[in-house]
Design a protein around this motif. Structure first.
Motif, PDB file in Angstrom:
ATOM      1  N   ARG A 374       0.860  -1.190   0.000  1.00 53.17           N
ATOM      2  CA  ARG A 374       0.000   0.000   0.000  1.00 53.17           C
ATOM      3  C   ARG A 374       0.896   1.239   0.000  1.00 53.17           C
ATOM      4  NH1 ARG A 374      -5.425   0.680   1.126  1.00 53.17           N
ATOM      5  NH2 ARG A 374      -6.014   2.837   1.574  1.00 53.17           N
ATOM      6  N   ILE A 375       0.856   1.961  -1.110  1.00 56.05           N
ATOM      7  CA  ILE A 375       1.707   3.145  -1.286  1.00 56.05           C
ATOM      8  C   ILE A 375       0.814   4.366  -1.494  1.00 56.05           C
ATOM      9  CG2 ILE A 375       3.537   4.204  -2.659  1.00 56.05           C
ATOM     10  CD1 ILE A 375       4.272   1.401  -3.646  1.00 56.05           C
ATOM     11  N   GLU A 376       1.145   5.446  -0.812  1.00 56.77           N
ATOM     12  CA  GLU A 376       0.437   6.708  -1.027  1.00 56.77           C
ATOM     13  C   GLU A 376       1.388   7.719  -1.652  1.00 56.77           C
ATOM     14  OE1 GLU A 376      -1.830   8.271   2.222  1.00 56.77           O
ATOM     15  OE2 GLU A 376      -2.743   6.321   2.707  1.00 56.77           O
ATOM     16  N   GLY A 377       0.931   8.375  -2.731  1.00 58.18           N
ATOM     17  CA  GLY A 377       1.734   9.369  -3.422  1.00 58.18           C
ATOM     18  C   GLY A 377       1.240  10.777  -3.139  1.00 58.18           C
ATOM     19  N   PHE A 378       2.168  11.737  -3.058  1.00 54.54           N
ATOM     20  CA  PHE A 378       1.830  13.112  -2.723  1.00 54.54           C
ATOM     21  C   PHE A 378       2.472  14.074  -3.731  1.00 54.54           C
ATOM     22  CE2 PHE A 378       1.432  10.716   1.123  1.00 54.54           C
ATOM     23  CZ  PHE A 378       0.371  11.283   1.810  1.00 54.54           C
ATOM     24  N   ASP A 379       1.699  15.097  -4.119  1.00 52.99           N
ATOM     25  CA  ASP A 379       2.245  16.150  -4.972  1.00 52.99           C
ATOM     26  C   ASP A 379       1.482  17.436  -4.697  1.00 52.99           C
ATOM     27  OD1 ASP A 379       3.841  17.393  -6.840  1.00 52.99           O
ATOM     28  OD2 ASP A 379       2.649  16.776  -8.564  1.00 52.99           O
ATOM     29  N   VAL A 380       2.108  18.546  -5.031  1.00 52.21           N
ATOM     30  CA  VAL A 380       1.517  19.878  -4.844  1.00 52.21           C
ATOM     31  C   VAL A 380       1.504  20.584  -6.184  1.00 52.21           C
ATOM     32  CG1 VAL A 380       1.858  22.138  -3.777  1.00 52.21           C
ATOM     33  CG2 VAL A 380       2.215  20.064  -2.432  1.00 52.21           C
ATOM     34  N   SER A 381       0.427  21.345  -6.445  1.00 56.14           N
ATOM     35  CA  SER A 381       0.332  22.100  -7.697  1.00 56.14           C
ATOM     36  C   SER A 381      -0.200  23.497  -7.400  1.00 56.14           C
ATOM     37  CB  SER A 381      -0.595  21.382  -8.683  1.00 56.14           C
ATOM     38  OG  SER A 381      -0.684  22.088  -9.901  1.00 56.14           O
TER      39      SER A 381
END
Length: 574
Positions: A374-381
């Motif tokens: 179980r992997i959670e990815g994060f990004d900001v825009s």
């Protein structure tokens, strides 16, 4: 060529639009330009290691001048397909999807194939061969169409085993006449034309009869066949109903793994999904999913009729969008609703046969983790600190778990590190306080490098949420960990998994940012002559109201819907 040679070659070029080729013993790279001299000169300082290698190999630069940017765009696509340059994104047809054919014969044969015969009536392509095999067997059991070769059909003097098993009505020996057989073929054609009941209804009747006579195993088998039959057409129900009056819609979903990308194209006509196909592309290092889509669109539609609308998983380049707009095509990146469901389906098709199920385990081993299921990815825009949002996507066993996606509006500030810290802190606090109903992940994957990872780890330390975190930097595709970096091979499956999580977090963040940005009330609302559509075009072109305010009259006039009087009004009001 070194930097000096590139500058000398550029000095002799015109300042007009056109296409340029870097050439050695073959064409290495093809590009388009609004200003050939300026664009070629920029290769004296290559933007990536891949382009630097290309320039070093090149011996000369050749050009073709065009009248317009659009001509340059189309010429570039044609030349890429003709020369197959190794440093360009290149489209290659992928015929891996199964098809169903009814052969061109007085007594047609039905079969699943990837290479249909000339003259055959072909249905598909389909994404699940096992399901198609089940459906074709059910069709044969119901309507008795033959599956034998024409050679075997001609030479039979008595029915074969298929007849004894109830799979064929044996037209070869006259057990059924050609006219009656043709009626059965017509029923099969109606089924593949979208009339699910042509097969589902008789299966359902058989299932109910078997249940009534307590033949429960037979009833269960019939139920499984019925599920496969309904699922075969299930993708073409509500999902393909777009929200606008458009007769032909193409849906493009793109994924990238290493130096290879896959674009799945779904085609809907009059609200029904009528075609599916998948294409493989060479995607050299440095090209993102948006660039892959741009290359695909120009090469694919350069020699085909364009649809009324194209729905994309990510936004292609502005020059591509402008070209399609000139052809009357609306390009959209849907964020929710039925259109978003279509894009999700295209992405699933693009990933079909993709990630190996062992990739999470391989990733866990490489990072010395207990698991990476179980992997959670994060990004900001954001746009220069405006409309700042964050994305939090989830992958389970290597696949996107859309129900566990989350997104967050963040304080407006032009600080990527502070924004990432706030985003991860929000997730961590919700987990610790029991306000997030999702299980804790095995791994957090941050879109960025050392700085973004450091910000995320600060948030984890501040909240006490004990979850491992790594980052994936875009430029060099390095996995950044608290203790160092991993430079995995481009074709490494565990890198591909990380790239998928990173790219999906980026896509989801950009999509939400565009929605927030376009909905935010701005000073432009008070300018006479600017409606919602024009405001949206201005913000997409300039990124913020401040940039609109700083734009020259010539730059404003280049935006569709802005005339002299409106440009002057903007200048005076802002």
């Amino acid at each position: 060529m070194d930097a000096t040679a590139v500058r000398e070659a550029a000095a002799d070029l015109p300042t007009e639009p056109g296409v340029y080729h870097f050439v050695a013993d073959r064409v290495l790279y093809v590009g388009k330009a609004v200003d050939l001299r300026d664009r070629v000169r920029s290769y004296a300082d290559p933007r990536s290691a891949r382009i630097a290698r290309m320039v070093e190999r090149a011996e000369t630069v050749e050009i073709s001048v065009t009248d317009t940017e659009t001509q340059a765009l189309l010429l570039e696509a044609n030349l890429i397909k003709r020369h197959q340059p190794p440093y360009n994104v290149r489209l290659k047809d992928d015929k891996s999807y199964p098809l169903v054919q009814l052969t061109d014969h007085a007594v047609p044969r039905i079969e699943v194939t990837r290479d249909p015969e000339e003259g055959a009536t072909v249905y598909g392509p389909f994404t699940d061969k096992g399901r198609v095999d089940t459906v074709v067997k059910a069709l044969r059991e119901t309507y008795g169409l033959r599956g034998c070769s024409d050679h075997k059909y001609r030479d039979r003097d008595r029915p074969c085993l298929d007849y004894e098993m109830g799979l064929c009505t044996a037209p070869c020996t006259g057990e059924i006449g050609e006219a009656d057989y043709a009626e059965d073929v017509a029923s099969v054609q109606r089924f593949f034309g979208g009339e699910t009941g042509a097969l589902a209804d008789p299966l359902r009747r058989e299932m109910e009869a078997a249940a009534q006579t307590q033949e429960f195993e037979r009833a269960a088998n019939l139920r499984d066949k019925l599920d496969a039959v309904e699922a075969l057409h299930g993708d073409s129900d509500d999902a393909v109903q777009t929200t606008r009056d458009e007769r032909a819609v193409d849906v493009l979903g793109a994924v990238r793994e290493g130096e290879t990308a896959t674009v799945a194209r779904l085609h809907a006509a009059d609200g029904q999904l009528v075609d599916r196909e998948r294409h493989r592309l060479d995607a050299p290092d440095g090209d993102g999913v948006g660039e892959v889509l741009s290359a695909f669109v120009t090469q694919y539609y350069a020699e085909r009729d364009v649809p009324d609308a194209v729905l994309c998983s990510e936004r292609p380049g502005e020059d591509v969008i402008e070209w399609l707009a000139g052809e009357g095509v609306d390009v959209r990146v849907p964020g929710a609703g039925r259109e978003a469901t279509l894009v999700d389906l295209a992405l699933k098709n693009a990933r079909r046969g993709g990630p190996d199920r062992d990739r999470p385990a391989a990733l866990a081993d490489a990072l010395d983790l207990d698991a990476a299921d179980r992997i959670e990815g994060f990004d900001v825009s954001h746009a220069q600190g405006r409309a700042v949002v964050g994305s939090n996507v989830t992958f389970v066993d290597g696949d996107a778990e859309k129900a566990d996606y989350r997104r967050k509006k963040l304080p407006e500030r032009n600080d990527d590190y502070a924004n990432m810290r706030a985003l991860v802190r929000w997730r961590a606090e919700r987990a610790i306080e029991g306000r997030d109903d999702r299980p804790d992940p095995d791994l957090l994957l941050i879109d960025g490098g050392d700085g973004q990872l450091g910000a995320a780890r600060d948030a984890l330390a501040e909240t006490g949420w004990d979850v491992p975190a790594v980052a994936l930097a875009k430029d060099e595709e390095l996995i950044v960990t608290p203790t160092g970096t991993h430079d995995w091979a481009d074709d490494d499956p565990k890198l591909h998994l990380c790239q998928r999580v990173r790219d999906e977090a980026h896509r989801f963040a950009v999509q939400y940012h565009q929605t927030v940005r376009d909905e935010v009330a701005t000073a432009l609302d008070d300018v006479p002559g600017i409606g919602p559509a024009t405001r949206k075009r201005l913000l997409r072109r300039f990124g913020s109201v401040d940039n609109v305010r700083a734009a020259s009259t010539e730059e404003l006039l280049a935006v569709e819907g802005i005339g002299d009087s409106t440009a002057q009004t903007i200048d005076s009001r802002l």
